[in-house]
Scaffold this active site. Structure first.
Site, PDB file in Angstrom:
ATOM      1  N   ARG A 221      74.318  37.310  22.940  1.00 50.82           N
ATOM      2  CA  ARG A 221      75.236  38.401  23.260  1.00 50.82           C
ATOM      3  C   ARG A 221      76.383  38.384  22.250  1.00 50.82           C
ATOM      4  NH1 ARG A 221      71.911  40.844  25.504  1.00 50.82           N
ATOM      5  NH2 ARG A 221      71.848  41.541  27.655  1.00 50.82           N
ATOM      6  N   HIS A 269      70.004  45.344  18.209  1.00 49.59           N
ATOM      7  CA  HIS A 269      69.613  44.900  19.558  1.00 49.59           C
ATOM      8  C   HIS A 269      68.119  45.152  19.802  1.00 49.59           C
ATOM      9  CE1 HIS A 269      71.321  43.971  23.804  1.00 49.59           C
ATOM     10  NE2 HIS A 269      70.067  43.553  23.698  1.00 49.59           N
TER      11      HIS A 269
HETATM   12  P1  NAP Z   1      68.494  31.892  31.043  1.00 50.92           P
HETATM   13  O1  NAP Z   1      67.086  31.496  31.343  1.00 50.92           O
HETATM   14  O2  NAP Z   1      69.407  32.209  32.170  1.00 50.92           O
HETATM   15  O3  NAP Z   1      69.106  30.728  30.144  1.00 50.92           O
HETATM   16  C1  NAP Z   1      70.465  30.660  29.824  1.00 50.92           C
HETATM   17  C2  NAP Z   1      70.726  29.318  29.140  1.00 50.92           C
HETATM   18  O4  NAP Z   1      72.120  29.265  28.810  1.00 50.92           O
HETATM   19  C3  NAP Z   1      70.417  28.118  30.044  1.00 50.92           C
HETATM   20  O5  NAP Z   1      69.924  27.057  29.276  1.00 50.92           O
HETATM   21  C4  NAP Z   1      71.800  27.777  30.597  1.00 50.92           C
HETATM   22  O6  NAP Z   1      71.942  26.430  30.982  1.00 50.92           O
HETATM   23  C5  NAP Z   1      72.655  28.047  29.378  1.00 50.92           C
HETATM   24  N1  NAP Z   1      74.044  28.259  29.757  1.00 50.92           N
HETATM   25  C6  NAP Z   1      74.597  29.205  30.529  1.00 50.92           C
HETATM   26  N2  NAP Z   1      75.925  29.042  30.649  1.00 50.92           N
HETATM   27  C7  NAP Z   1      76.216  27.930  29.933  1.00 50.92           C
HETATM   28  C8  NAP Z   1      77.419  27.227  29.679  1.00 50.92           C
HETATM   29  N3  NAP Z   1      78.591  27.630  30.174  1.00 50.92           N
HETATM   30  N4  NAP Z   1      77.362  26.094  28.908  1.00 50.92           N
HETATM   31  C9  NAP Z   1      76.182  25.678  28.413  1.00 50.92           C
HETATM   32  N5  NAP Z   1      74.990  26.299  28.618  1.00 50.92           N
HETATM   33  C10 NAP Z   1      75.027  27.408  29.371  1.00 50.92           C
HETATM   34  O7  NAP Z   1      68.538  33.168  30.079  1.00 50.92           O
HETATM   35  P2  NAP Z   1      67.425  33.646  29.033  1.00 50.92           P
HETATM   36  O8  NAP Z   1      66.366  34.411  29.713  1.00 50.92           O
HETATM   37  O9  NAP Z   1      67.039  32.483  28.185  1.00 50.92           O
HETATM   38  O10 NAP Z   1      68.291  34.698  28.193  1.00 50.92           O
HETATM   39  C11 NAP Z   1      69.434  34.273  27.475  1.00 50.92           C
HETATM   40  C12 NAP Z   1      70.219  35.498  27.011  1.00 50.92           C
HETATM   41  O11 NAP Z   1      69.515  36.175  25.977  1.00 50.92           O
HETATM   42  C13 NAP Z   1      70.397  36.591  28.071  1.00 50.92           C
HETATM   43  O12 NAP Z   1      71.446  36.274  28.976  1.00 50.92           O
HETATM   44  C14 NAP Z   1      70.723  37.796  27.234  1.00 50.92           C
HETATM   45  O13 NAP Z   1      72.124  37.825  27.032  1.00 50.92           O
HETATM   46  C15 NAP Z   1      70.030  37.487  25.901  1.00 50.92           C
HETATM   47  N6  NAP Z   1      68.921  38.424  25.616  1.00 50.92           N
HETATM   48  C16 NAP Z   1      68.966  39.156  24.465  1.00 50.92           C
HETATM   49  C17 NAP Z   1      67.932  40.019  24.166  1.00 50.92           C
HETATM   50  C18 NAP Z   1      67.940  40.800  22.875  1.00 50.92           C
HETATM   51  O14 NAP Z   1      67.091  41.679  22.681  1.00 50.92           O
HETATM   52  N7  NAP Z   1      68.840  40.517  21.957  1.00 50.92           N
HETATM   53  C19 NAP Z   1      66.845  40.153  25.029  1.00 50.92           C
HETATM   54  C20 NAP Z   1      66.835  39.399  26.201  1.00 50.92           C
HETATM   55  C21 NAP Z   1      67.882  38.528  26.485  1.00 50.92           C
HETATM   56  P3  NAP Z   1      71.061  25.809  32.185  1.00 50.92           P
HETATM   57  O15 NAP Z   1      69.672  25.689  31.625  1.00 50.92           O
HETATM   58  O16 NAP Z   1      71.699  24.501  32.432  1.00 50.92           O
HETATM   59  O17 NAP Z   1      71.168  26.811  33.321  1.00 50.92           O
END
Ligand code: NAP
Length: 306
Positions: A221, A269
């Site tokens: 993000r 994006h």
């Molecule tokens: P997810 O499964 O919820 O994983 C989020 C990761 O971030 C987890 O490892 C979490 O830790 C870690 N995290 C969250 N808050 C944290 C903090 N304060 N300190 C340290 N680590 C932290 O999400 P995801 O499915 O992988 O997606 C991640 C992000 O990618 C989405 O939220 C979205 O913003 C982005 N995204 C972008 C696109 C694009 O096209 N550019 C598409 C889809 C998603 P834990 O494992 O300990 O919970």
């Protein structure tokens, strides 16, 4: 009994989703009518993307779950009217798209493809085993990308909120863990969600902890990066290059310095999109679980914000 699912997403999305949703519900043995308009007190499920004007969930008194079509939920998770359980999208095709995007951009930097030769001056890139790739965020997407790069032989480390253990990846957490990952990332990939705790996580202080000449790939993000600090670090040579897919303001304004910076690659994006066929299966699976009295898959924690 027929259930009613209100489809509340972006203009034009329903045309893409209508047939895949019907097919997925039929395969799951669910009797669900998907509609774009309904009296709120007749709605059992809401299939949602924030591009929709629906912002007040209060009248949806019968709704058993809100099912997001997006992986990132920062635009809905804090909505005070949303008292129904919220699931975010974890779609195998979205994950595959992210793996391809991240692998492609990491390999581009690893092989020096962003700096095409202008003279016969052979610079042989190191092998993957001698390149360190760090991940901030090892969730569904970060973990899949980290494993793909570890599979290619890269030295992969990652940082998440909780401690974990995955073969082939050096896991870190906490403030000291963040420093360890930053210090040892020739290429840093940011796949954290947008929450108050992750805002500006890449700032002047943390960018300075990366090895000089590190490269950044951010498909997470835009709020993860303090833009002025990144531009200063690019200009000083502390950061050699950055590939950015997400921005604080989208579309990225035409006069933003990222568009013209020689060492910034902007992608609009497009790193990973939700794909209607596979996402519809996930929606059907989650509705079937609720109907069977099982907990939602990928339920968002309101407290953590993701
Ligand atoms: P997810 O499964 O919820 O994983 C989020 C990761 O971030 C987890 O490892 C979490 O830790 C870690 N995290 C969250 N808050 C944290 C903090 N304060 N300190 C340290 N680590 C932290 O999400 P995801 O499915 O992988 O997606 C991640 C992000 O990618 C989405 O939220 C979205 O913003 C982005 N995204 C972008 C696109 C694009 O096209 N550019 C598409 C889809 C998603 P834990 O494992 O300990 O919970």
């Amino acid at each position: 009994m027929t259930r009613t699912a209100l489809f509340a997403a972006g203009d034009g999305d329903f045309a893409e989703y209508e047939a895949p949703l019907h097919a997925a519900f039929a395969r799951a043995g669910l009797d669900v009518a998907v509609v774009t308009e309904a009296a709120p007190d007749t709605v059992d499920y809401i299939i949602y993307a924030p591009a929709n004007p629906l912002q007040d969930f209060t009248p949806f008194t019968r709704c058993r779950a809100v099912l997001s079509l997006w992986a990132g939920v920062e635009r809905i998770v804090g909505n005070p009217t949303l008292t129904q359980p919220l699931a975010r999208m974890v779609d195998p095709s979205l994950t595959q798209g992210m793996v391809e995007y991240v692998t492609g951009h990491v390999l581009r930097y690893h092989l020096g493809l962003d700096r095409p030769a202008t003279a016969w001056d052979p610079v042989v890139p190191p092998l993957a085993q001698d390149r360190r790739v760090g991940f901030l965020g090892l969730g569904e997407l970060g973990r899949a990308c980290a494993q793909a790069l570890a599979g290619l032989g890269f030295q992969v480390a990652g940082w998440s909120r909780s401690a974990r253990d995955v073969a082939g990846i050096a896991y870190h957490h906490g403030a000291e863990g963040l420093r360890d990952v930053l210090r040892s990332s020739d290429i840093l990939v940011t796949l954290l969600p947008d929450t108050p705790a992750t805002a500006n996580i890449l700032n002047a202080d943390t960018l300075a902890q990366l090895p000089r000449g590190a490269r950044i790939v951010n498909p997470g993000r835009g709020t993860l990066i303090e833009d002025a600090a990144l531009l200063a670090a690019l200009d000083s040579g502390q950061i050699a290059a950055a590939t950015l897919d997400v921005f604080r303001t989208e579309p990225l304004p035409a006069d933003h310095p990222y568009w013209v910076h020689p060492r910034v690659t902007v992608t609009p994006h497009i790193a990973a999109a939700t794909r209607p066929d596979t996402a519809s299966e996930v929606i059907a699976q989650n509705i079937a679980r609720v109907e069977a009295g099982l907990p939602l898959l990928h339920e968002v924690s309101r407290g953590a914000g993701y």
